[in-house]
Design an enzyme around this catalytic site. Structure first.
Site, PDB file in Angstrom:
ATOM      1  N   THR A   1      -7.932 -15.032  16.426  1.00 32.61           N
ATOM      2  CA  THR A   1      -6.677 -15.210  16.661  1.00 32.61           C
ATOM      3  C   THR A   1      -5.886 -15.699  15.622  1.00 32.61           C
ATOM      4  OG1 THR A   1      -7.034 -15.445  19.048  1.00 32.61           O
ATOM      5  CG2 THR A   1      -4.883 -16.546  18.001  1.00 32.61           C
TER       6      THR A   1
ATOM      7  N   PHE B   1      -2.739 -17.710  13.589  1.00 29.99           N
ATOM      8  CA  PHE B   1      -1.703 -18.570  14.020  1.00 29.99           C
ATOM      9  C   PHE B   1      -0.616 -18.728  12.958  1.00 29.99           C
ATOM     10  CE2 PHE B   1      -5.319 -19.696  16.648  1.00 29.99           C
ATOM     11  CZ  PHE B   1      -5.026 -20.044  17.935  1.00 29.99           C
TER      12      PHE B   1
END
Length: 356
Positions: free
Chosen positions: A228, A230
């Site tokens: 992921t 960020f």
């Protein structure tokens, strides 16, 4: 008398050794130290020398979720000396920065399994904050339970809807009823505070340490490569950072227009290509179809009003807004686009960090 449910059988694939998993992934390590996280490959001052201290003490980073959420781990990875502020919603994390209660907000914006379905780019466009840092985190899902609870006693599992979706195959094998909650760490907090003995939670191995839970299974995610991205947002950051040794800079911008989507896209690609500017992300949003809401973007140069656009391009590219060729490309794009807004210029971090 009804017979008891058969005990759950955990596939051996859910229990890979940490050594083998790390050899396969070849990721930098984030090792837990007490209640903080110290990157073994990054200086304590922060990734790429990012400032850690403001006038009133530690850098404050707002994140969505309860303590132990992946967003908090990402914040601690990017800014090891920071103080984290849990918020109920992503919008609350942004509001914390706007109101001065936090210096940064951290948002997950895309993942290898969901693409940009996280859609927090929409929040970024609606507010006057700048991207000042990026961090890529390997998301390792574990099955957690109260101490002493055996697998055969479990009947359901709780977690964030995306975590449940990411672990679909493993959960089907385990036969657990799935119930979504607001976030992974919130599921762990709920499990612990309510002393649920028939319920498991999907969260990180660090969350298990923080809340004193047992890890029943590792690596529940359907795909072994689950990363992921960020973004850290700030009210500051109008000037590009200095280029650190051995690293480059990246710029993010949004381009909006009202018609001729393909023509505008080709012109944008041409503006970058003829100046040898490398694109690292290009996403096209077309919301002109009936029933689809337009993309709302805050006009930071105007009166601070939200403007609606049917066609939007998100672009990340290598380079700084101080470079002459980048300025020329943006000027050319602005000449044929209705709206262009720079979302931030920041150090490009190509590393993927792990919690193990």
């Amino acid at each position: 008398m009804a017979s008891s449910a058969p005990p759950l059988k955990f596939p051996s694939s859910l229990f890979p050794s940490t050594k083998k998993r790390r050899e396969f992934l070849d990721l930098p390590s984030i090792a837990p130290v007490g209640k903080s996280w110290k990157p073994s490959t990054v200086v304590v001052a922060g990734i790429n020398g990012h400032p850690q201290i403001n006038g009133s003490g530690a850098l404050r980073v707002a994140f969505q979720g309860a303590p132990g959420a992946y967003s908090e781990f990402a914040a601690k990875t990017a800014c090891p000396a920071c103080a984290t502020i849990p918020c109920r919603a992503f919008a609350d994390a942004i509001a914390a920065v706007e109101r001065g209660r936090a210096d940064r907000a951290i948002l997950p914006v895309e993942s290898t399994m969901e693409g940009t379905a996280l859609r927090n780019y929409d929040l970024l466009l609606r507010h006057d904050l700048r991207i000042v840092q990026e961090i890529n985190l390997f998301v390792h899902y574990c099955l957690l339970a109260m101490p002493g609870v055996r697998p055969g006693e479990l009947r359901r599992v709780i977690s964030h809807p995306m975590a449940l979706a990411h672990c679909g195959r493993a959960l089907s094998q385990l036969g657990l009823r799935r119930e979504p909650v607001e976030d992974t760490a919130g599921a762990v907090e709920m499990l612990r505070s309510n002393h649920l003995l028939d319920t498991a939670a999907i969260a990180s191995p660090r969350a298990a340490v923080l809340y004193g839970l047992d890890v029943l299974a590792h690596g529940l995610q359907d795909e072994s490569w689950n990363v992921t991205r960020f973004l850290l947002l700030s009210k500051t950051g109008t000037r590009p950072p200095q280029k650190p040794a051995g690293a480059g800079l990246k710029t993010s911008l949004v381009i909006a227009h009202r018609g001729g989507s393909m023509i505008v896209l080709l012109k944008v690609l041409s503006a970058f290509s003829k100046r040898n500017i490398n694109l690292t992300k290009l996403e096209v949003i077309n919301s002109s179809n009936e029933g689809e809401a337009p993309v709302m973007i805050l006009d930071v140069r105007g009166k601070g009003s939200l403007r609606a656009f049917p066609h939007v391009l998100y672009v990340d590219f290598e380079g700084s807004t101080d470079e002459s060729k980048v300025k020329e490309a943006i000027d050319e794009i602005s000449s044929f686009s209705v709206f262009v807004r720079i979302l931030g210029c920041y150090v490009a971090d190509h590393n993927v960090y792990d919690l193990q």
